[in-house]
Design a protein around this motif. Structure first.
Motif, PDB file in Angstrom:
ATOM      1  N   TRP A 280       0.848  -1.182   0.000  1.00  0.00           N
ATOM      2  CA  TRP A 280       0.000   0.000   0.000  1.00  0.00           C
ATOM      3  C   TRP A 280       0.886   1.234   0.000  1.00  0.00           C
ATOM      4  CZ3 TRP A 280      -0.505  -3.859   3.818  1.00  0.00           C
ATOM      5  CH2 TRP A 280      -1.574  -4.741   3.644  1.00  0.00           C
ATOM      6  N   GLU A 281       0.427   2.279  -0.653  1.00  0.00           N
ATOM      7  CA  GLU A 281       1.168   3.542  -0.627  1.00  0.00           C
ATOM      8  C   GLU A 281       1.109   4.134   0.786  1.00  0.00           C
ATOM      9  OE1 GLU A 281       2.964   4.449  -2.989  1.00  0.00           O
ATOM     10  OE2 GLU A 281       2.031   4.257  -4.950  1.00  0.00           O
ATOM     11  N   PRO A 282       2.149   4.856   1.200  1.00  0.00           N
ATOM     12  CA  PRO A 282       2.132   5.432   2.557  1.00  0.00           C
ATOM     13  C   PRO A 282       0.952   6.362   2.803  1.00  0.00           C
ATOM     14  CG  PRO A 282       4.338   5.523   1.611  1.00  0.00           C
ATOM     15  CD  PRO A 282       3.423   5.094   0.508  1.00  0.00           C
ATOM     16  N   TRP A 283       0.461   7.011   1.758  1.00  0.00           N
ATOM     17  CA  TRP A 283      -0.657   7.930   1.930  1.00  0.00           C
ATOM     18  C   TRP A 283      -2.011   7.218   1.891  1.00  0.00           C
ATOM     19  CZ3 TRP A 283       3.016   8.256  -1.963  1.00  0.00           C
ATOM     20  CH2 TRP A 283       2.637   7.749  -3.214  1.00  0.00           C
ATOM     21  N   GLN A 284      -1.997   5.902   1.662  1.00  0.00           N
ATOM     22  CA  GLN A 284      -3.239   5.133   1.668  1.00  0.00           C
ATOM     23  C   GLN A 284      -3.612   4.631   3.053  1.00  0.00           C
ATOM     24  OE1 GLN A 284      -2.080   2.270  -1.577  1.00  0.00           O
ATOM     25  NE2 GLN A 284      -4.150   2.679  -2.310  1.00  0.00           N
TER      26      GLN A 284
ATOM     27  N   ASP B  52      -8.832  10.197  10.868  1.00  0.00           N
ATOM     28  CA  ASP B  52      -8.696  11.657  10.777  1.00  0.00           C
ATOM     29  C   ASP B  52      -7.629  12.059   9.761  1.00  0.00           C
ATOM     30  OD1 ASP B  52      -6.390  10.906  12.043  1.00  0.00           O
ATOM     31  OD2 ASP B  52      -6.666  12.169  13.816  1.00  0.00           O
ATOM     32  N   ASN B  53      -7.191  11.082   8.942  1.00  0.00           N
ATOM     33  CA  ASN B  53      -6.208  11.317   7.868  1.00  0.00           C
ATOM     34  C   ASN B  53      -4.819  11.691   8.376  1.00  0.00           C
ATOM     35  OD1 ASN B  53      -7.829  10.708   5.608  1.00  0.00           O
ATOM     36  ND2 ASN B  53      -8.808  12.722   5.733  1.00  0.00           N
ATOM     37  N   THR B  54      -4.505  11.292   9.588  1.00  0.00           N
ATOM     38  CA  THR B  54      -3.148  11.461  10.102  1.00  0.00           C
ATOM     39  C   THR B  54      -2.466  10.095  10.109  1.00  0.00           C
ATOM     40  OG1 THR B  54      -3.880  11.160  12.394  1.00  0.00           O
ATOM     41  CG2 THR B  54      -3.794  13.423  11.529  1.00  0.00           C
ATOM     42  N   PRO B  55      -1.144  10.074  10.030  1.00  0.00           N
ATOM     43  CA  PRO B  55      -0.433   8.782   9.980  1.00  0.00           C
ATOM     44  C   PRO B  55      -0.445   8.070  11.318  1.00  0.00           C
ATOM     45  CG  PRO B  55       1.130  10.594  10.004  1.00  0.00           C
ATOM     46  CD  PRO B  55      -0.230  11.221   9.842  1.00  0.00           C
ATOM     47  N   TYR B  56      -0.387   6.760  11.254  1.00  0.00           N
ATOM     48  CA  TYR B  56      -0.304   5.938  12.461  1.00  0.00           C
ATOM     49  C   TYR B  56       1.088   6.051  13.082  1.00  0.00           C
ATOM     50  CZ  TYR B  56      -4.692   3.472  11.413  1.00  0.00           C
ATOM     51  OH  TYR B  56      -5.996   3.146  11.181  1.00  0.00           O
ATOM     52  N   LYS B  57       1.123   5.949  14.405  1.00  0.00           N
ATOM     53  CA  LYS B  57       2.388   5.929  15.133  1.00  0.00           C
ATOM     54  C   LYS B  57       2.592   4.629  15.904  1.00  0.00           C
ATOM     55  CE  LYS B  57       2.719  10.954  15.646  1.00  0.00           C
ATOM     56  NZ  LYS B  57       2.855  12.086  16.608  1.00  0.00           N
ATOM     57  N   VAL B  58       1.585   3.759  15.855  1.00  0.00           N
ATOM     58  CA  VAL B  58       1.645   2.472  16.548  1.00  0.00           C
ATOM     59  C   VAL B  58       1.380   1.379  15.526  1.00  0.00           C
ATOM     60  CG1 VAL B  58       0.712   1.054  18.408  1.00  0.00           C
ATOM     61  CG2 VAL B  58       0.887   3.535  18.692  1.00  0.00           C
TER      62      VAL B  58
ATOM     63  N   PRO C  88      -2.427  -1.022  15.363  1.00  0.00           N
ATOM     64  CA  PRO C  88      -3.577  -0.428  14.657  1.00  0.00           C
ATOM     65  C   PRO C  88      -3.253  -0.085  13.200  1.00  0.00           C
ATOM     66  CG  PRO C  88      -2.677   1.105  16.269  1.00  0.00           C
ATOM     67  CD  PRO C  88      -2.036  -0.210  16.527  1.00  0.00           C
ATOM     68  N   PHE C  89      -1.986   0.266  12.915  1.00  0.00           N
ATOM     69  CA  PHE C  89      -1.601   0.509  11.516  1.00  0.00           C
ATOM     70  C   PHE C  89      -1.898  -0.723  10.678  1.00  0.00           C
ATOM     71  CE2 PHE C  89       1.532  -0.342   8.214  1.00  0.00           C
ATOM     72  CZ  PHE C  89       1.477   0.815   7.425  1.00  0.00           C
ATOM     73  N   TYR C  90      -1.482  -1.873  11.189  1.00  0.00           N
ATOM     74  CA  TYR C  90      -1.610  -3.098  10.405  1.00  0.00           C
ATOM     75  C   TYR C  90      -3.025  -3.673  10.481  1.00  0.00           C
ATOM     76  CZ  TYR C  90      -0.726  -7.834   8.721  1.00  0.00           C
ATOM     77  OH  TYR C  90      -0.779  -9.000   8.022  1.00  0.00           O
ATOM     78  N   ARG C  91      -3.584  -3.757  11.675  1.00  0.00           N
ATOM     79  CA  ARG C  91      -4.874  -4.417  11.841  1.00  0.00           C
ATOM     80  C   ARG C  91      -6.047  -3.565  11.354  1.00  0.00           C
ATOM     81  NH1 ARG C  91      -3.464  -9.577  12.048  1.00  0.00           N
ATOM     82  NH2 ARG C  91      -1.932  -9.985  13.699  1.00  0.00           N
ATOM     83  N   LYS C  92      -5.926  -2.253  11.495  1.00  0.00           N
ATOM     84  CA  LYS C  92      -7.025  -1.379  11.081  1.00  0.00           C
ATOM     85  C   LYS C  92      -6.732  -0.677   9.761  1.00  0.00           C
ATOM     86  CE  LYS C  92      -8.672  -0.367  15.785  1.00  0.00           C
ATOM     87  NZ  LYS C  92      -8.948   0.716  16.775  1.00  0.00           N
ATOM     88  N   GLY C  93      -5.601   0.033   9.724  1.00  0.00           N
ATOM     89  CA  GLY C  93      -5.300   0.841   8.546  1.00  0.00           C
ATOM     90  C   GLY C  93      -5.108   0.028   7.283  1.00  0.00           C
TER      91      GLY C  93
END
Length: 510
Positions: free
Chosen positions: A153-157, A162-168, A171-176
């Protein structure tokens, strides 16, 4: 760096092909290979082949890479990877060196191509250069198209709601990533490739034909001048075909028990695909979908989930780098900017040479030097030892790995060193200090890994090989080992150094 003639200079020396286009040149695409050294699942190459003739080119751009120019081990890998790519292109790969921002517009104009295509890269210096390059080419009336060939996936996808990047990561992997959807199916090789014959002209002071294939690759001088690469040659076979073979072998023999087996450095339960992924000899889409198919056939859902999460960590690393361009230099947690690191060149050198007196650390560092690779569990141990027990700045580890790893990747290397140092996003807590003795007792109980890379300790019984400094004198004597002569005394006391590291960490909030 080779001198690049400006368009004005070229006008005075020869007429440019763009001034007298023919049917072949007007349908020609310049395919710029970068970290996508393969033919299959290569969207830029596929798009170019559908348009007509292609001119494949690779440019070693140390100018813009600057401090992040490839290290010695990566350059070794690149040499052999370019050779295999060139072979698959019937030696039509044009190989150049220098400032790509200067080279490509001149080359495209001289050859009269209709478009330039490439697959996107995400290092900050590449993003900046590629943006400038796109403008320069478009100003010449040349079409520019770019594609995603390196990430699922592209980093902006993959962003939060709220359209901010994940820091954890979780949730990045399981949700985003789940919200971003299933990765696209990979494509095969182009049905046909028509590599255009280059004109009998000069470029960069050489005939174009002389810059193709083996001669062009040799001119990059990527191989070492002394044969320190002998053990790497025995360990690896770079190239697209080798990448597919490695994936197949892993899925057949390594995926089973991957969740637990990947923690044991002597077991064959790691994929060892990282250098192939970094150089793009295989795509993450190919790995993802082949792994899914294999796991389904073998009923290995739990093993698959763990393996795919490792691909997810790679995606997370790229997301962090994309949204934090200073990641290789600056800690994400700013309080670590004032951390009281120590300056100890002798301790650092002992760590680099695998002479710390702690066998698991030394085995890992020697594996790195000999093979250009280190088992992931051991990477965490040697990293923790450097930044916490020795309290050396994580930059030292980052730089050493960058030079020694065949899979040196700016996103993964920076993210992982910040993780182990406790200063990155979703980092390991600083107080989590890996004890190299208990780690080796747990994950290398019979010391197979240690005996392979620290052979001077091979005669010690399993009970004492993890901590030779704690072995009774008669055991050492019977094994024929004198500490300080055959194997070093510990460079630091584990308990004391851990306490000092934790005290230094507490001083940040004092």
């Amino acid at each position: 760096m080779l001198h690049v003639e400006k368009p004005s200079e070229l006008h005075t020396k020869r007429s440019l092909l763009i001034n007298s286009p023919n049917s072949e040149s007007s349908a020609t695409s310049l395919v710029w290979f970068r970290q996508d050294l393969r033919l299959s699942d290569n969207p830029a190459l596929q798009a170019a082949c559908q348009q007509g003739h292609i001119i494949p080119v690779y440019i070693l751009d140390d100018v813009h890479a600057a401090d992040w120019r490839m290290g010695g081990a990566s350059r070794w890998w690149l040499h052999h990877s370019l050779q295999t790519l060139s072979d698959s292109l019937n030696h039509k790969l044009l190989v150049l060196s220098g400032d790509a921002l200067e080279i490509l517009p001149v080359l495209a104009r001289q050859l009269g191509v209709a478009q330039v295509v490439w697959n996107r890269c995400y290092e900050p210096w590449r993003i900046k250069r590629d943006s400038q390059l796109k403008t320069a080419l478009q100003d010449q009336g040349i079409t520019v198209r770019s594609f995603n060939a390196s990430l699922l996936w592209e980093p902006w996808q993959v962003l939060k709601e709220d359209n901010t990047p994940y820091k954890v990561f979780t949730p990045f992997y399981r949700k985003g990533c789940k919200r971003a959807g299933e990765p696209p199916q990979p494509s095969g090789k182009p049905a046909s490739m028509n590599c255009r014959t280059l004109p009998d002209e000069e470029f960069l002071g050489h005939r174009l034909a002389d810059l193709q294939g083996p001669d062009g690759i040799a001119a990059l001088s990527l191989l070492p001048s002394i044969p320190w690469d002998s053990t790497m040659r025995e360990t690896w076979q770079p190239g697209e075909d080798a990448a597919q073979t490695r994936l197949s072998e892993f899925l057949e023999t390594g995926l089973d028990d991957y969740k637990e087996g990947r923690n044991f450095p002597a077991r064959p339960n790691v994929s060892r695909l990282s250098p192939y992924l970094h150089f793009g000899e295989i795509s993450p889409r190919q790995v993802w979908h082949q792994a899914c198919a294999s796991a389904l056939a073998q009923n290995q859902d739990k093993q698959l989930d763990t393996f795919l999460s490792e691909l997810g960590w790679r995606e997370f690393s790229y997301s962090l780098l994309y949204h934090n361009p200073d990641l290789p230099e600056q800690p994400i947690q700013q309080k670590f900017a004032n951390f009281p690191w120590q300056q100890d060149k002798e301790a650092l050198r002992a760590w680099q040479r695998g002479q710390t007196g702690y066998p698991l650390v030394d085995a890992g560092m020697r594996e790195l030097w000999q093979t250009g690779y280190m088992h992931n569990r051991v990477r965490m141990v040697v990293g923790s030892f450097l930044v916490k027990n020795l309290r050396q700045h994580w930059h030292h580890g980052e730089a050493w790995f960058w030079d020694c790893l065949v899979d040196a990747d700016l996103a993964s290397n920076s993210t992982s060193w910040q993780w182990i140092a406790g200063c990155g996003a979703d980092a390991a807590p600083y107080f989590r200090v890996f004890n190299p003795v208990t780690q080796s007792e747990k994950f290398d109980r019979q010391a197979e890994y240690i005996r392979r890379f620290v052979p001077e300790l091979a005669t010690l019984p399993d009970k004492y090989i993890h901590a030779p400094f704690a072995a009774p004198a008669n055991v050492l004597q019977q094994a024929g080992i004198v500490l300080g002569r055959d194997y070093p005394e510990p460079v630091v006391d584990l308990k004391t150094s851990r306490e000092d590291a934790l005290a230094a960490f507490k001083s940040l909030s004092a």
